[in-house]
Write a protein that holds these residues in place. Sequence first.
Motif, PDB file in Angstrom:
ATOM      1  N   UNK A  49       1.106  -1.096  -0.134  1.00 50.40           N
ATOM      2  CA  UNK A  49       0.022  -0.019   0.080  1.00 50.40           C
ATOM      3  C   UNK A  49       0.818   0.856   0.050  1.00 50.40           C
ATOM      4  N   UNK A  50       2.331   1.315   0.908  1.00 52.53           N
ATOM      5  CA  UNK A  50       2.971   2.167   1.158  1.00 52.53           C
ATOM      6  C   UNK A  50       3.602   2.667  -0.665  1.00 52.53           C
ATOM      7  N   UNK A  51       3.883   1.244  -1.356  1.00 58.47           N
ATOM      8  CA  UNK A  51       4.300   1.872  -2.401  1.00 58.47           C
ATOM      9  C   UNK A  51       3.797   2.263  -3.552  1.00 58.47           C
ATOM     10  N   UNK A  52       2.185   1.994  -3.199  1.00 63.81           N
ATOM     11  CA  UNK A  52       0.746   2.000  -4.653  1.00 63.81           C
ATOM     12  C   UNK A  52       1.263   3.822  -3.957  1.00 63.81           C
ATOM     13  N   UNK A  53       1.207   4.601  -2.808  1.00 65.02           N
ATOM     14  CA  UNK A  53       1.123   5.096  -2.190  1.00 65.02           C
ATOM     15  C   UNK A  53       1.537   6.404  -3.366  1.00 65.02           C
ATOM     16  N   UNK A  54       2.624   5.699  -3.670  1.00 66.46           N
ATOM     17  CA  UNK A  54       4.124   6.778  -3.622  1.00 66.46           C
ATOM     18  C   UNK A  54       4.610   6.275  -5.315  1.00 66.46           C
ATOM     19  N   UNK A  55       3.307   5.490  -5.889  1.00 65.56           N
ATOM     20  CA  UNK A  55       3.521   5.700  -7.248  1.00 65.56           C
ATOM     21  C   UNK A  55       3.460   4.837  -8.608  1.00 65.56           C
ATOM     22  N   UNK A  56       3.335   3.317  -7.403  1.00 65.11           N
ATOM     23  CA  UNK A  56       3.824   1.893  -7.944  1.00 65.11           C
ATOM     24  C   UNK A  56       2.139   1.459  -7.826  1.00 65.11           C
TER      25      UNK A  56
END
Length: 259
Positions: A49-56
């Motif tokens: 979820x964190x990586x998704x929030x950072x553009x992934x």
Amino acid sequence: MSNVSGAISLCGAVPQRLPLVQTVEVMYAQSFLNRFTPANAGGMALRAKYLEANGSDLPVAAASVGITSAAGGVMQVVVLAVVALWAGQADDVDFDLPDLTALAPILAAILVLAGLVALTPWGRKVIFGTVVPNVTKVWTELRQVASDPTKLSQLFGGALLGKVVILASFVLSSRALGIDTPTSVLCLLYMTANTVAAAAPTPGGVGAIEAALVTVLTSVGIDPGTAISVVMVFRVMTYWLPIIPAYIALTHLRRTGVV
């Protein structure tokens, strides 16, 4: 320190640049979730979820989290082999490959089933409408990571640092209680116990890792009472006390909307 090393490894698993301090906070937060979910499921979901929030994209984020786990597994094998050689016991380590002929019928059945599904309209829609595009995205980002020496250094260097830190903690816990077993042997004992306990379904290997560590310590002649004390000190310092800052980190990340 293990959360810092985990953050470094996670930064190396994605092409984009992640803020290190915030990523360390995420690693603390995910460690809190892992105290209550088996197989680190909660922590893996939080990292994705964190990586998704950072553009992934979500598939890419999930793959990146899987890459960090794979890097940790590779370093587990490497460090285990190194400490075995260091302890002068490499000849006692045996690896038996599974009988592949026993797996052949299962693999054939899976391939036939997959082929039948692919022939249906629903199967073609899923494969060519969802699976193929997502695999393409994942492969593109993985190639970017693999072609960047800095990212590879972060990915595997962070995983290695995490192993070294936990070994140092175990050795120092042993020394604090008067155990004079050679450092190389203590490292081998920990890596062996950790590898065995990794199969336990309990969150964080609770119960399994403690039992495995006491067993390997007593196997080299250490008094059971002393062995239990070492394991208790080690686990309190590396597993239980960090729960407090981990909970604070999770609360802060949720309050600020990071995850």
